[in-house]
Scaffold this active site. Structure first.
Site, PDB file in Angstrom:
ATOM      1  CG  HIS A  13      64.486   0.904 -12.742  1.00 45.17           C
ATOM      2  ND1 HIS A  13      63.134   0.747 -12.885  1.00 45.17           N
ATOM      3  CD2 HIS A  13      64.939   1.310 -13.950  1.00 45.17           C
ATOM      4  CE1 HIS A  13      62.786   1.052 -14.131  1.00 45.17           C
ATOM      5  NE2 HIS A  13      63.861   1.386 -14.804  1.00 45.17           N
ATOM      6  CD  GLU A  36      64.485   4.759 -14.236  1.00 47.73           C
ATOM      7  OE1 GLU A  36      65.116   5.316 -15.151  1.00 47.73           O
ATOM      8  OE2 GLU A  36      63.287   4.439 -14.373  1.00 47.73           O
ATOM      9  CG  ASP A  73      66.488   1.446 -17.669  1.00 50.51           C
ATOM     10  OD1 ASP A  73      65.550   0.707 -18.052  1.00 50.51           O
ATOM     11  OD2 ASP A  73      66.315   2.420 -16.918  1.00 50.51           O
ATOM     12  CG  HIS A 120      57.321   3.749 -19.967  1.00 53.74           C
ATOM     13  ND1 HIS A 120      57.429   4.997 -19.421  1.00 53.74           N
ATOM     14  CD2 HIS A 120      58.345   3.031 -19.442  1.00 53.74           C
ATOM     15  CE1 HIS A 120      58.478   5.038 -18.610  1.00 53.74           C
ATOM     16  NE2 HIS A 120      59.060   3.846 -18.619  1.00 53.74           N
TER      17      HIS A 120
HETATM   18 CO    CO Z   1      60.948   3.345 -17.658  1.00 56.11          CO
HETATM   19 ZN    ZN Z   2      63.836   1.801 -16.883  1.00 58.03          ZN
END
Ligand code: CO
Ligand code: ZN
Length: 330
Positions: free
Chosen positions: A61, A193, A216, A302
């Site tokens: 993504h 995503e 990912d 994140h």
């Molecule tokens: Co993420």
């Molecule tokens: Zn991701």
């Protein structure tokens, strides 16, 4: 590869605003693919033709987490909502940037107990002295991303948006290195995503592949007093068994292990207890698609300082390339 990682991670692209990163990736892959298109959800889909083998999706993504302006107050401070999983403790004190170049910093209302630090206590200060001055630069509905430059630590590199641009880099590298694969390889650089696997769902439906492989990041258990997790940075490509959105197709997962062993590619098994991936959107397309996932181990997911190991990135490229070159009979 580090130059490419820098370029791709520093591009702007919170969910729903992936246009800039899409153009960066398009320029990189154009010489190496036969067809390229953008669908209604903004997914960048490139086809590298094979020799009548299977239809294979390689999905990563393009979007990153971010913030969206919800209100501009009379003094010119911006209130915001989250785009994807944004932790207030991570966000506080960060710099953010908008697509038009406007910069801001994240401040907080007075909070006596750290437990009370919530996103709604935070605001963005773009240096404006009034609502009018702020509104001349930023509108309600505009999104921004964390601002942090790429840092090269040697074997390891740090950047914002490694989730999931490092996967985009892995797929770009596969397209560059792959010669005469038997299968039709559909590279899907997916949108949205972080807000619910939305781009991949539409792309997979449009392509209806025989096999889907998502890429990912996954977290690691190797930092001080981390939650137990088998995956470590530098431990190799992580072959997904399960995350909270999907159980990887067992035969495909075992086939990935077999190919990694045969080719001497460093790998580790991944069971991610919290977090979902595009793998599940691909797997549940139409009547069901055999889907699996190769994960890139990543620390501080994140946050604006996501760290990956170059050896792991290379192992992911090698495993993905080997799979594309193999029979994919499992
Ligand atoms: Co993420
Ligand atoms: Zn991701």
């Amino acid at each position: 590869m580090k130059d490419l990682i820098k370029k791709v991670t520093e591009a702007f692209g919170p969910s729903g605003a992936e246009g800039s990163v899409r153009e960066v990736i398009r320029k990189e892959i154009e010489p190496y693919v036969d067809e390229i298109r953008v669908d209604a959800l903004g997914n960048l889909i490139a086809l590298k033709k094979g020799k009548g083998g299977k239809k294979v999706i390689l999905d990563g993504h393009m979007d990153e987490i971010g913030l969206m302006v919800t209100h501009i107050d009379d003094k010119g401070f911006l209130r915001f909502g989250n785009i994807g999983g944004v932790n207030p403790f991570v966000a506080l004190g960060q710099r953010v940037y908008f697509e038009n170049g406007t910069m801001g910093v994240i401040g907080s209302e007075r909070v006596d107990d750290p437990k009370d630090l919530k996103l709604e206590k935070l605001f963005i200060d773009i240096g404006a002295k009034s609502k009018e001055e702020a509104a001349a630069k930023v509108n309600v509905g505009d999104s921004c991303a964390f601002y942090q430059p790429f840092v090269d630590l040697g074997d390891r590199v740090v950047a914002k948006a490694m989730d999931d641009r490092i996967a985009c880099v892995v797929i770009i590298e596969v397209l560059k290195r792959l010669k005469d694969a038997p299968h039709d390889i559909y590279a899907v650089f997916a949108t949205q995503e972080e807000v619910g696997l939305r781009g991949a769902r539409a792309a997979a439906y449009g392509i209806t592949p025989d096999v889907g492989i998502a890429f990912d990041v996954t977290r690691t258990g190797d930092t001080p007093k981390a939650r137990t997790m088998e995956v470590s940075l530098g431990g190799g490509a992580a072959i997904k068994v399960k995350d909270s959105s999907v159980i990887a197709h067992p035969a495909l997962k075992n086939y990935m292990v077999k190919v990694a062993k045969e080719k001497g590619i460093k790998y580790q098994m991944e069971v991610l207890e919290a977090g979902g991936t595009d793998t599940s959107a691909i797997q549940m397309t139409k009547a069901g698609i055999p889907a699996g996932c190769i994960s890139i181990p990543c620390r501080y997911i994140h946050s604006p300082c996501e760290m990956v190991d170059m050896g792991d990135v290379e192992a992911c490229v090698l495993l993905a390339k080997a799979l594309c070159e193999s029979s994919l009979e499992f």
